[in-house]
Design a protein around this motif. Structure first.
Motif, PDB file in Angstrom:
ATOM      1  N   ALA A  71       0.838  -1.207   0.000  1.00 29.89           N
ATOM      2  CA  ALA A  71       0.000   0.000   0.000  1.00 29.89           C
ATOM      3  C   ALA A  71       0.873   1.258   0.000  1.00 29.89           C
ATOM      4  CB  ALA A  71      -0.938  -0.005   1.202  1.00 29.89           C
ATOM      5  N   VAL A  72       1.958   1.235   0.767  1.00 30.99           N
ATOM      6  CA  VAL A  72       2.884   2.380   0.766  1.00 30.99           C
ATOM      7  C   VAL A  72       3.508   2.541  -0.615  1.00 30.99           C
ATOM      8  CG1 VAL A  72       5.039   3.304   1.704  1.00 30.99           C
ATOM      9  CG2 VAL A  72       3.373   2.258   3.243  1.00 30.99           C
ATOM     10  N   LEU A  73       3.934   1.435  -1.211  1.00 30.79           N
ATOM     11  CA  LEU A  73       4.555   1.518  -2.542  1.00 30.79           C
ATOM     12  C   LEU A  73       3.553   2.000  -3.593  1.00 30.79           C
ATOM     13  CD1 LEU A  73       6.851  -1.638  -2.449  1.00 30.79           C
ATOM     14  CD2 LEU A  73       7.500   0.768  -2.130  1.00 30.79           C
ATOM     15  N   ALA A  74       2.279   1.656  -3.431  1.00 28.78           N
ATOM     16  CA  ALA A  74       1.247   2.178  -4.336  1.00 28.78           C
ATOM     17  C   ALA A  74       1.126   3.684  -4.172  1.00 28.78           C
ATOM     18  CB  ALA A  74      -0.089   1.491  -4.072  1.00 28.78           C
ATOM     19  N   ASP A  75       1.192   4.161  -2.925  1.00 28.52           N
ATOM     20  CA  ASP A  75       1.171   5.605  -2.672  1.00 28.52           C
ATOM     21  C   ASP A  75       2.368   6.284  -3.335  1.00 28.52           C
ATOM     22  OD1 ASP A  75      -1.121   5.321  -1.126  1.00 28.52           O
ATOM     23  OD2 ASP A  75      -0.048   5.442   0.797  1.00 28.52           O
ATOM     24  N   VAL A  76       3.533   5.670  -3.203  1.00 27.46           N
ATOM     25  CA  VAL A  76       4.749   6.224  -3.813  1.00 27.46           C
ATOM     26  C   VAL A  76       4.574   6.317  -5.328  1.00 27.46           C
ATOM     27  CG1 VAL A  76       7.208   5.772  -4.276  1.00 27.46           C
ATOM     28  CG2 VAL A  76       6.297   5.493  -1.963  1.00 27.46           C
ATOM     29  N   ALA A  77       4.059   5.267  -5.931  1.00 27.68           N
ATOM     30  CA  ALA A  77       3.863   5.268  -7.385  1.00 27.68           C
ATOM     31  C   ALA A  77       2.928   6.398  -7.805  1.00 27.68           C
ATOM     32  CB  ALA A  77       3.309   3.919  -7.845  1.00 27.68           C
ATOM     33  N   ARG A  78       1.835   6.587  -7.085  1.00 24.23           N
ATOM     34  CA  ARG A  78       0.883   7.658  -7.412  1.00 24.23           C
ATOM     35  C   ARG A  78       1.530   9.046  -7.257  1.00 24.23           C
ATOM     36  NH1 ARG A  78      -2.663   4.036  -5.154  1.00 24.23           N
ATOM     37  NH2 ARG A  78      -2.494   4.856  -3.032  1.00 24.23           N
ATOM     38  N   ILE A  79       2.276   9.218  -6.177  1.00 25.48           N
ATOM     39  CA  ILE A  79       2.934  10.504  -5.937  1.00 25.48           C
ATOM     40  C   ILE A  79       3.941  10.796  -7.050  1.00 25.48           C
ATOM     41  CG2 ILE A  79       4.524  11.746  -4.413  1.00 25.48           C
ATOM     42  CD1 ILE A  79       3.210  10.107  -2.060  1.00 25.48           C
ATOM     43  N   LEU A  80       4.750   9.819  -7.373  1.00 23.92           N
ATOM     44  CA  LEU A  80       5.770  10.016  -8.418  1.00 23.92           C
ATOM     45  C   LEU A  80       5.133  10.297  -9.771  1.00 23.92           C
ATOM     46  CD1 LEU A  80       8.306   7.201  -7.468  1.00 23.92           C
ATOM     47  CD2 LEU A  80       8.597   9.666  -7.136  1.00 23.92           C
ATOM     48  N   ASP A  81       4.114   9.542 -10.125  1.00 21.17           N
ATOM     49  CA  ASP A  81       3.452   9.739 -11.413  1.00 21.17           C
ATOM     50  C   ASP A  81       2.840  11.135 -11.519  1.00 21.17           C
ATOM     51  OD1 ASP A  81       4.165   7.196 -12.239  1.00 21.17           O
ATOM     52  OD2 ASP A  81       2.220   6.304 -11.745  1.00 21.17           O
ATOM     53  N   ALA A  82       2.327  11.631 -10.395  1.00 18.74           N
ATOM     54  CA  ALA A  82       1.672  12.942 -10.407  1.00 18.74           C
ATOM     55  C   ALA A  82       2.663  14.097 -10.338  1.00 18.74           C
ATOM     56  CB  ALA A  82       0.696  13.045  -9.233  1.00 18.74           C
TER      57      ALA A  82
END
Length: 164
Positions: free
Chosen positions: A99-110
């Motif tokens: 779940a943390v890594l999913a958050d990281v992916a969303r933050i980076l993509d945005a």
């Protein structure tokens, strides 16, 4: 090119703890005893040191490593990990880490699309190095496998999570 100022404080802390989380997910997927955990922890630290000395490393990766090395950065990571994993059972660690890594992916993509692919690849590399650091199974160093089925499944989950 993104750096610490490209993110809110909460976003930065999430990104900052992601290398630790990537390694934790693998270790939790198939715990390999004290020596195995030490080897896996060392592998994660070595990945940070390698990124620091790599002149071609992504600037965002270098910014994370620099902050990770500071006492303040490490303190923020410890507090964030305590908050994210408070009350977690061993079975909770991998899903919470993903779940943390999913958050990281969303933050980076945005907020850092130019750095996102390189940073995500770095997290996948850390996960793989941790998985390969210690043999799973076997007895007294004999037998066993370099990467267990549980670790392979978690590696695939990490890759899928970061690619989503």
């Amino acid at each position: 090119m993104a750096d610490k100022q490209s993110f809110t404080q909460d976003e930065w802390i999430t990104i900052l703890m992601s290398p630790t989380i990537a390694g934790m997910a693998i270790t939790a997927a198939d715990p390999s005893g004290l020596w195995g955990m030490l080897k896996e922890s060392f592998a994660s630290g070595t990945a940070l040191a390698t990124a620091k000395s790599d002149p071609s490393a992504d600037p965002l990766v270098k910014a994370v490593v620099t902050d990770f090395e500071s006492a303040d950065g490490r303190g923020e990571i410890i507090e964030a990990l305590k908050a994210r994993f408070a009350g977690a059972t061993p079975d909770d660690v991998v899903p919470k880490a993903l779940a943390v890594l999913a958050d990281v992916a969303r933050i980076l993509d945005a907020k850092a699309p130019g750095d996102a692919a390189a940073f995500k690849a770095w997290l996948e590399e850390i996960s793989l190095k941790v998985a390969e650091a210690s043999k799973e199974g076997g007895f007294l160093g004999f037998g066993g496998v370099r990467v267990s089925d549980a670790e392979k499944a978690t590696l695939a989950d990490i890759q899928k999570t970061l690619s989503a």
